[in-house]
Structure formats: C-alpha cells, structure tokens
Scaffold this motif. Structure first.
Motif, PDB file in Angstrom:
ATOM      1  N   ARG A  49      -5.275  10.806   6.354  1.00  0.00           N
ATOM      2  CA  ARG A  49      -4.182  11.747   6.612  1.00  0.00           C
ATOM      3  C   ARG A  49      -3.435  11.358   7.894  1.00  0.00           C
ATOM      4  NH1 ARG A  49      -6.634  17.440   6.719  1.00  0.00           N
ATOM      5  NH2 ARG A  49      -4.479  18.115   6.704  1.00  0.00           N
ATOM      6  N   ILE A  50      -4.173  10.969   8.918  1.00  0.00           N
ATOM      7  CA  ILE A  50      -3.544  10.572  10.177  1.00  0.00           C
ATOM      8  C   ILE A  50      -2.706   9.307   9.980  1.00  0.00           C
ATOM      9  CG2 ILE A  50      -3.992   9.698  12.511  1.00  0.00           C
ATOM     10  CD1 ILE A  50      -6.476  11.606  12.533  1.00  0.00           C
ATOM     11  N   PHE A  51      -3.250   8.324   9.250  1.00  0.00           N
ATOM     12  CA  PHE A  51      -2.496   7.083   9.037  1.00  0.00           C
ATOM     13  C   PHE A  51      -1.244   7.345   8.206  1.00  0.00           C
ATOM     14  CE2 PHE A  51      -1.576   2.935   7.044  1.00  0.00           C
ATOM     15  CZ  PHE A  51      -1.364   2.200   8.201  1.00  0.00           C
ATOM     16  N   THR A  52      -1.346   8.191   7.199  1.00  0.00           N
ATOM     17  CA  THR A  52      -0.185   8.536   6.386  1.00  0.00           C
ATOM     18  C   THR A  52       0.868   9.230   7.256  1.00  0.00           C
ATOM     19  OG1 THR A  52      -1.568   8.697   4.408  1.00  0.00           O
ATOM     20  CG2 THR A  52       0.566   9.793   4.322  1.00  0.00           C
ATOM     21  N   LEU A  62       0.838  -1.197   0.000  1.00  0.00           N
ATOM     22  CA  LEU A  62       0.000   0.000   0.000  1.00  0.00           C
ATOM     23  C   LEU A  62       0.873   1.247   0.000  1.00  0.00           C
ATOM     24  CD1 LEU A  62      -2.966   1.138   0.481  1.00  0.00           C
ATOM     25  CD2 LEU A  62      -2.443   0.991   2.903  1.00  0.00           C
ATOM     26  N   TRP A  63       1.951   1.240   0.792  1.00  0.00           N
ATOM     27  CA  TRP A  63       2.824   2.407   0.866  1.00  0.00           C
ATOM     28  C   TRP A  63       4.135   2.243   0.108  1.00  0.00           C
ATOM     29  CZ3 TRP A  63       0.855   0.245   5.443  1.00  0.00           C
ATOM     30  CH2 TRP A  63       1.723  -0.567   6.182  1.00  0.00           C
ATOM     31  N   LEU A  97      -0.131   8.017  -1.982  1.00  0.00           N
ATOM     32  CA  LEU A  97      -0.299   7.230  -0.756  1.00  0.00           C
ATOM     33  C   LEU A  97      -1.605   7.598  -0.069  1.00  0.00           C
ATOM     34  CD1 LEU A  97       0.501   5.258   1.443  1.00  0.00           C
ATOM     35  CD2 LEU A  97       2.042   7.009   2.363  1.00  0.00           C
ATOM     36  N   LEU A  98      -1.866   8.893   0.061  1.00  0.00           N
ATOM     37  CA  LEU A  98      -3.108   9.341   0.689  1.00  0.00           C
ATOM     38  C   LEU A  98      -4.319   8.807  -0.085  1.00  0.00           C
ATOM     39  CD1 LEU A  98      -4.383  11.089   2.946  1.00  0.00           C
ATOM     40  CD2 LEU A  98      -4.402  12.962   1.297  1.00  0.00           C
ATOM     41  N   LYS A  99      -4.266   8.869  -1.398  1.00  0.00           N
ATOM     42  CA  LYS A  99      -5.364   8.370  -2.242  1.00  0.00           C
ATOM     43  C   LYS A  99      -5.577   6.868  -2.008  1.00  0.00           C
ATOM     44  CE  LYS A  99      -6.199   7.559  -7.149  1.00  0.00           C
ATOM     45  NZ  LYS A  99      -5.607   6.237  -7.277  1.00  0.00           N
ATOM     46  N   ARG A 100      -4.493   6.111  -1.950  1.00  0.00           N
ATOM     47  CA  ARG A 100      -4.587   4.663  -1.716  1.00  0.00           C
ATOM     48  C   ARG A 100      -5.232   4.359  -0.366  1.00  0.00           C
ATOM     49  NH1 ARG A 100      -0.078   1.142  -3.793  1.00  0.00           N
ATOM     50  NH2 ARG A 100       0.425   1.924  -5.835  1.00  0.00           N
ATOM     51  N   VAL A 101      -4.829   5.105   0.664  1.00  0.00           N
ATOM     52  CA  VAL A 101      -5.380   4.874   2.006  1.00  0.00           C
ATOM     53  C   VAL A 101      -6.860   5.253   2.036  1.00  0.00           C
ATOM     54  CG1 VAL A 101      -5.199   5.433   4.460  1.00  0.00           C
ATOM     55  CG2 VAL A 101      -3.114   5.120   3.109  1.00  0.00           C
ATOM     56  N   MET A 102      -7.217   6.326   1.339  1.00  0.00           N
ATOM     57  CA  MET A 102      -8.623   6.755   1.315  1.00  0.00           C
ATOM     58  C   MET A 102      -9.521   5.748   0.598  1.00  0.00           C
ATOM     59  SD  MET A 102      -8.348  10.882   0.855  1.00  0.00           S
ATOM     60  CE  MET A 102     -10.056  11.013   0.385  1.00  0.00           C
ATOM     61  N   GLU A 103      -8.964   4.879  -0.203  1.00  0.00           N
ATOM     62  CA  GLU A 103      -9.758   3.853  -0.899  1.00  0.00           C
ATOM     63  C   GLU A 103     -10.104   2.680   0.011  1.00  0.00           C
ATOM     64  OE1 GLU A 103      -7.870   4.690  -5.345  1.00  0.00           O
ATOM     65  OE2 GLU A 103      -7.190   2.936  -4.211  1.00  0.00           O
ATOM     66  N   LEU A 104      -9.522   2.635   1.190  1.00  0.00           N
ATOM     67  CA  LEU A 104      -9.758   1.531   2.121  1.00  0.00           C
ATOM     68  C   LEU A 104     -11.082   1.715   2.852  1.00  0.00           C
ATOM     69  CD1 LEU A 104      -6.185   1.381   3.688  1.00  0.00           C
ATOM     70  CD2 LEU A 104      -7.089  -0.073   1.854  1.00  0.00           C
ATOM     71  N   PRO A 105     -11.782   0.611   3.138  1.00  0.00           N
ATOM     72  CA  PRO A 105     -13.036   0.726   3.899  1.00  0.00           C
ATOM     73  C   PRO A 105     -12.776   1.297   5.291  1.00  0.00           C
ATOM     74  CG  PRO A 105     -12.488  -1.596   3.439  1.00  0.00           C
ATOM     75  CD  PRO A 105     -11.449  -0.755   2.785  1.00  0.00           C
TER      76      PRO A 105
END
Length: 191
Positions: free
Chosen positions: A129-132, A103-104, A113-121
């Motif tokens: 943003r916090i996870f990134t 993922l990263w 990276l932010l876009k990929r994380v935002m695609e997660l349920p």
C-alpha cells in the motif's frame, strides 16, 4: 519527476533513473531507517556496476551477498536482503521481461496494482500500500481506484515514505511514526 528520499543527491538520482532501484529501496525499508534503505540501490550500483534486474538475478549469490555486506552494508541484514533482492530481480525478469515499470503501467486499476506489488518478495499488504501510494504521489502513477487500494496512505500528510520529498518531510514522517508507536503502546497498556 525526481525522487528526494535519502538526503543524498547521488542516491536519489539512482532512484529517479531506475524503477528497479526504487522498488529495491522499498523492499529494503524494513527494520532499517528509511533513508538508509533507499540508499541501498546506489551502493549496489557502485559496488556491482549495475542495478539492472537481469544482472542482479544472475549474479553469484555468495559474491552478491558479500558486496551487500561490505561496510557500509546495504541493510542491517545484508545476507537475507541480498537473497531477497536477487529473488525480486528474478521475478521482475521472469514476469515483466526485466522492465520494472510494467508492474504499474500494465495494471488494470489500483486494486490490480496493489495485488501485483503484494506478489513481490518482501512486500506484505502495508508495504504494498505504501509503495502504491509512493508511485501515485511521486511518479503520478494513478490508476483508477488507487486511493481505495492504499487507504489512509492516499491522504495528504506525512504518514510514510510516500510523503517524503525532502529533509523536512522526512522528519515529519518520523514524528508521525513515533506518535503511532506511542499510541499503540499506550493502547496495549502495561505489560
């Protein structure tokens, strides 16, 4: 790098050793105290015997929900979070061959990276943003432009779980969140 979010060495070890566990902890960090949310993956590992995405994705939904609800539950909404965890696991298996870190590691830059994380349920813009920021600050995952992608979460201080490295920093993050809520309430005025 070792993760120290939960105040429980065994639970933190699970987060340190499993990138999927860390992702699940972040997913569970919603309407639930953050250290308890991040202890959820250790509970799943203990009860289910695995924290691997493929095993979770293919588990019987009713049985998996029941083990998530067993006291102490993995979340205050164990049924819906168990389903979301299975959905997250299925996405990681399908899109990243079960290797969460892809993922990263395969992100082109911070924005990607932010876009990929935002695609997660379960990951809206703020949580993504916090996870990134957590990846950058605690695992040294710093693709170009990550600071712009996460905004204020990139700054030094105690704004979110990305800044929690021990009990003291956990309390400082709690205090910051309390101040933010009080300021928002004051700005809203009397109801």
């Amino acid at each position: 790098m070792a993760i120290h979010i939960t105040g429980d060495d065994a639970a933190d070890q699970v987060l340190t050793e499993s990138s999927f566990a860390l992702l699940v902890g972040m997913m569970l960090d919603q309407q639930y105290p953050m250290e308890h949310a991040f202890r959820g993956p250790a509970k799943v590992l203990e009860r289910f015997g695995s924290i691997e995405p493929e095993a979770i994705a293919t588990a019987d939904p009713e049985e998996f929900a029941a083990l998530c609800a067993t006291p102490p539950a993995v979340h205050r909404f164990p049924g819906s979070m168990a389903a979301r965890m299975q959905e997250l696991a299925a996405l990681v298996v399908e899109r990243y061959d079960g290797r969460t870190e892809r993922l990263w590691t395969e992100a082109a830059d911070g924005k990607d990276l932010l876009k990929r994380v935002m695609e997660l349920p379960g990951f809206g813009k703020q949580k993504a943003r916090i996870f990134t920021a957590l990846l950058a600050k605690q695992l040294d995952v710093r693709p170009d432009g990550w600071e712009q992608a996460v905004g204020d979460y990139a700054l030094e201080g105690h704004r979110s779980v990305a800044d929690v490295v021990d009990g003291d920093s956990l309390q400082k993050v709690r205090d910051h969140k309390k101040q933010q809520k009080a300021a928002a309430k004051a700005a809203a005025g009397p109801q």
